[in-house]
Motif scaffolding. Sequence first.
Motif, short mmCIF file in Angstrom:
data_model
loop_
_atom_site.label_atom_id
_atom_site.label_comp_id
_atom_site.label_asym_id
_atom_site.label_seq_id
_atom_site.Cartn_x
_atom_site.Cartn_y
_atom_site.Cartn_z
N SER A 184 0.84 -1.20 0.00
CA SER A 184 0.00 0.00 0.00
C SER A 184 0.88 1.25 0.00
O SER A 184 2.05 1.20 0.39
CB SER A 184 -0.90 0.00 1.23
OG SER A 184 -0.12 0.18 2.41
N LYS A 185 0.31 2.35 -0.42
CA LYS A 185 1.03 3.63 -0.41
C LYS A 185 1.49 3.95 1.01
O LYS A 185 2.58 4.46 1.22
CB LYS A 185 0.15 4.75 -0.96
CG LYS A 185 0.86 6.10 -1.01
CD LYS A 185 -0.01 7.18 -1.59
CE LYS A 185 0.59 8.54 -1.62
NZ LYS A 185 1.71 8.86 -0.79
N GLU A 186 0.66 3.60 1.99
CA GLU A 186 1.00 3.85 3.39
C GLU A 186 2.29 3.13 3.78
O GLU A 186 3.16 3.70 4.42
CB GLU A 186 -0.16 3.39 4.28
CG GLU A 186 0.10 3.57 5.75
CD GLU A 186 -1.03 3.04 6.62
OE1 GLU A 186 -0.98 3.30 7.82
OE2 GLU A 186 -1.94 2.37 6.09
N LEU A 187 2.42 1.85 3.37
CA LEU A 187 3.62 1.10 3.70
C LEU A 187 4.83 1.60 2.92
O LEU A 187 5.94 1.64 3.45
CB LEU A 187 3.40 -0.39 3.46
CG LEU A 187 2.41 -1.06 4.42
CD1 LEU A 187 2.23 -2.52 4.07
CD2 LEU A 187 2.84 -0.90 5.86
N ILE A 188 4.62 2.00 1.68
CA ILE A 188 5.71 2.58 0.90
C ILE A 188 6.18 3.87 1.55
O ILE A 188 7.38 4.12 1.66
CB ILE A 188 5.27 2.80 -0.56
CG1 ILE A 188 5.07 1.44 -1.24
CG2 ILE A 188 6.30 3.65 -1.32
CD1 ILE A 188 4.39 1.51 -2.59
N ASP A 189 5.23 4.68 2.03
CA ASP A 189 5.57 5.92 2.73
C ASP A 189 6.35 5.66 4.02
O ASP A 189 7.15 6.48 4.45
CB ASP A 189 4.31 6.74 3.04
CG ASP A 189 3.69 7.35 1.80
OD1 ASP A 189 4.36 7.37 0.73
OD2 ASP A 189 2.53 7.79 1.88
N LEU A 190 6.11 4.48 4.63
CA LEU A 190 6.85 4.08 5.84
C LEU A 190 8.24 3.54 5.51
O LEU A 190 9.02 3.24 6.40
CB LEU A 190 6.08 3.01 6.62
CG LEU A 190 4.83 3.47 7.36
CD1 LEU A 190 4.07 2.26 7.89
CD2 LEU A 190 5.21 4.42 8.49
N GLY A 191 8.53 3.40 4.20
CA GLY A 191 9.84 2.91 3.79
C GLY A 191 9.90 1.41 3.57
O GLY A 191 10.98 0.84 3.40
N TRP A 192 8.75 0.75 3.56
CA TRP A 192 8.72 -0.70 3.32
C TRP A 192 8.98 -0.97 1.84
O TRP A 192 8.63 -0.17 0.96
CB TRP A 192 7.37 -1.28 3.72
CG TRP A 192 7.18 -1.39 5.20
CD1 TRP A 192 7.66 -0.56 6.16
CD2 TRP A 192 6.42 -2.39 5.88
NE1 TRP A 192 7.25 -0.98 7.40
CE2 TRP A 192 6.49 -2.10 7.25
CE3 TRP A 192 5.69 -3.49 5.46
CZ2 TRP A 192 5.86 -2.89 8.21
CZ3 TRP A 192 5.06 -4.27 6.41
CH2 TRP A 192 5.15 -3.97 7.77
#
Length: 146
Positions: free
Chosen positions: A25-33
């Motif tokens: 998800s964009k949220e996880l990508i934003d967290l650096g995952w």
Amino acid sequence: MPLDRDHLIGKEALMILLQPEKKLSKELIDLGWRSCKGKVGSMDAHKVVAAVETAAKNQGMIDPQLYRETHALYHTIIEALSGVTRGNNQLGTVLRTVGLTFSIVRGNPYKDEREGEWLAVALYGTIGAPVKGLEHETIGLGINHI
């Protein structure tokens, strides 16, 4: 500090693996995952390990210059492979072969960023005698800190 129940690294690895259209998800990508996916088929366990390790290095999931990252990945793969092979990481030597899809996810599943990054490797596919049609489904999941 407890796990962040909204960001479970093993669950994400399994979802990416089992749902072909699933991406981080964009949220996880934003967290650096980060994540990647691949396939491997072999009668040799070391070829499964090598395929996952090569994908991780080629996709920038780990830094191959850092031993701790390669070491963490190795143990994560072995844990996942142990699930696939029911605790006996032998394949060809006992006349078994696998056809697997794998996913790798890297991120911090904890609420406290000081917990650092973790790796999850998920494996799903078939295992059985090296005769087409004489296999069954199998799945394995490994999670390890870096």
